[in-house]
Design a protein around this motif. Structure first.
Motif, mmCIF file in Angstrom:
data_model
loop_
_atom_site.group_PDB
_atom_site.id
_atom_site.type_symbol
_atom_site.label_atom_id
_atom_site.label_comp_id
_atom_site.label_asym_id
_atom_site.label_seq_id
_atom_site.Cartn_x
_atom_site.Cartn_y
_atom_site.Cartn_z
ATOM 1 N N MET A 1 -31.689 27.387 -57.167
ATOM 2 C CA MET A 1 -33.122 27.322 -56.975
ATOM 3 C C MET A 1 -33.800 27.433 -58.331
ATOM 4 O O MET A 1 -33.480 28.288 -59.131
ATOM 5 N N SER A 2 -34.730 26.557 -58.595
ATOM 6 C CA SER A 2 -35.442 26.590 -59.872
ATOM 7 C C SER A 2 -36.601 27.577 -59.795
ATOM 8 O O SER A 2 -37.067 27.950 -58.730
ATOM 9 N N SER A 3 -37.077 27.966 -60.955
ATOM 10 C CA SER A 3 -38.173 28.923 -61.045
ATOM 11 C C SER A 3 -39.489 28.279 -60.622
ATOM 12 O O SER A 3 -39.716 27.096 -60.819
ATOM 13 N N GLN A 4 -40.372 29.092 -60.062
ATOM 14 C CA GLN A 4 -41.686 28.635 -59.650
ATOM 15 C C GLN A 4 -42.683 28.676 -60.809
ATOM 16 O O GLN A 4 -43.681 27.993 -60.796
ATOM 17 N N ILE A 5 -42.400 29.519 -61.803
ATOM 18 C CA ILE A 5 -43.325 29.716 -62.917
ATOM 19 C C ILE A 5 -42.632 29.346 -64.223
ATOM 20 O O ILE A 5 -41.495 29.736 -64.462
ATOM 21 N N SER A 6 -43.340 28.601 -65.076
ATOM 22 C CA SER A 6 -42.844 28.251 -66.407
ATOM 23 C C SER A 6 -43.831 28.754 -67.447
ATOM 24 O O SER A 6 -45.018 28.462 -67.361
ATOM 25 N N ALA A 7 -43.327 29.498 -68.413
ATOM 26 C CA ALA A 7 -44.141 29.926 -69.551
ATOM 27 C C ALA A 7 -43.782 29.019 -70.713
ATOM 28 O O ALA A 7 -42.615 28.922 -71.096
ATOM 29 N N ILE A 8 -44.763 28.329 -71.268
ATOM 30 C CA ILE A 8 -44.525 27.417 -72.382
ATOM 31 C C ILE A 8 -45.040 28.065 -73.650
ATOM 32 O O ILE A 8 -46.205 28.423 -73.749
ATOM 33 N N LEU A 9 -44.141 28.241 -74.621
ATOM 34 C CA LEU A 9 -44.476 28.907 -75.877
ATOM 35 C C LEU A 9 -44.376 27.922 -77.027
ATOM 36 O O LEU A 9 -43.282 27.551 -77.437
ATOM 37 N N PRO A 10 -45.502 27.470 -77.567
ATOM 38 C CA PRO A 10 -45.430 26.654 -78.775
ATOM 39 C C PRO A 10 -45.187 27.558 -79.981
ATOM 40 O O PRO A 10 -45.692 28.687 -80.032
ATOM 41 N N THR A 11 -44.398 27.090 -80.920
ATOM 42 C CA THR A 11 -44.137 27.881 -82.124
ATOM 43 C C THR A 11 -44.064 26.963 -83.333
ATOM 44 O O THR A 11 -43.715 25.790 -83.224
ATOM 45 N N TYR A 12 -44.421 27.534 -84.485
ATOM 46 C CA TYR A 12 -44.353 26.788 -85.742
ATOM 47 C C TYR A 12 -44.150 27.789 -86.878
ATOM 48 O O TYR A 12 -45.076 28.535 -87.229
ATOM 49 N N ASN A 13 -42.940 27.839 -87.417
ATOM 50 C CA ASN A 13 -42.597 28.688 -88.570
ATOM 51 C C ASN A 13 -42.941 30.171 -88.370
ATOM 52 O O ASN A 13 -43.363 30.837 -89.302
ATOM 53 N N ARG A 14 -42.769 30.694 -87.174
ATOM 54 C CA ARG A 14 -43.071 32.103 -86.901
ATOM 55 C C ARG A 14 -41.985 32.743 -86.034
ATOM 56 O O ARG A 14 -42.246 33.140 -84.897
ATOM 57 N N PRO A 15 -40.755 32.908 -86.526
ATOM 58 C CA PRO A 15 -39.696 33.485 -85.695
ATOM 59 C C PRO A 15 -39.966 34.928 -85.264
ATOM 60 O O PRO A 15 -39.621 35.309 -84.155
ATOM 61 N N LYS A 16 -40.615 35.730 -86.105
ATOM 62 C CA LYS A 16 -40.889 37.124 -85.719
ATOM 63 C C LYS A 16 -41.877 37.174 -84.555
ATOM 64 O O LYS A 16 -41.727 37.978 -83.636
ATOM 65 N N LEU A 17 -42.882 36.319 -84.579
ATOM 66 C CA LEU A 17 -43.849 36.265 -83.496
ATOM 67 C C LEU A 17 -43.188 35.751 -82.214
ATOM 68 O O LEU A 17 -43.450 36.261 -81.119
ATOM 69 N N LEU A 18 -42.320 34.768 -82.341
ATOM 70 C CA LEU A 18 -41.585 34.248 -81.187
ATOM 71 C C LEU A 18 -40.735 35.352 -80.571
ATOM 72 O O LEU A 18 -40.718 35.535 -79.355
ATOM 73 N N GLU A 19 -40.035 36.094 -81.411
ATOM 74 C CA GLU A 19 -39.182 37.170 -80.905
ATOM 75 C C GLU A 19 -40.009 38.229 -80.171
ATOM 76 O O GLU A 19 -39.627 38.709 -79.103
ATOM 77 N N SER A 20 -41.155 38.579 -80.724
ATOM 78 C CA SER A 20 -42.037 39.553 -80.088
ATOM 79 C C SER A 20 -42.502 39.059 -78.717
ATOM 80 O O SER A 20 -42.525 39.816 -77.737
#
Length: 78
Positions: free
Chosen positions: A1-20
């Motif tokens: 069963m697939s998820s009902q909710i998708s969170a889309i995270l755009p990122t650009y040269n910010r690995p620390k922010l992505l990790e947070s």
């Protein structure tokens, strides 16, 4: 069963922010969602970190998909 909710995270040269952000999503009590990380043309060095971070959270059972866009330039189209 697939998820009902998708969170889309755009990122650009910010690995620390992505990790947070991924940590915050990982700690949610609601678990039936997927995360789609869209790397919008980060340089190769930062993109490798972004991908490694996504793999780390995938190993922790967070449904993460990493997509790297290959852009030449962010200029306005004519």
């Amino acid at each position: 069963m697939s998820s009902q909710i998708s969170a889309i995270l755009p990122t650009y040269n910010r690995p620390k922010l992505l990790e947070s952000c991924l940590l915050s999503l990982y700690e949610q009590t609601f678990k039936d969602f997927e995360v789609i990380v869209v790397d919008d043309g980060s340089n190769d060095y930062e993109a490798n970190f972004n991908k490694m971070i996504c793999e780390l959270y995938k190993e922790r059972d967070l449904k993460v998909t990493y997509i790297k866009l290959h852009k030449i330039s962010g200029t306005v189209s004519i």
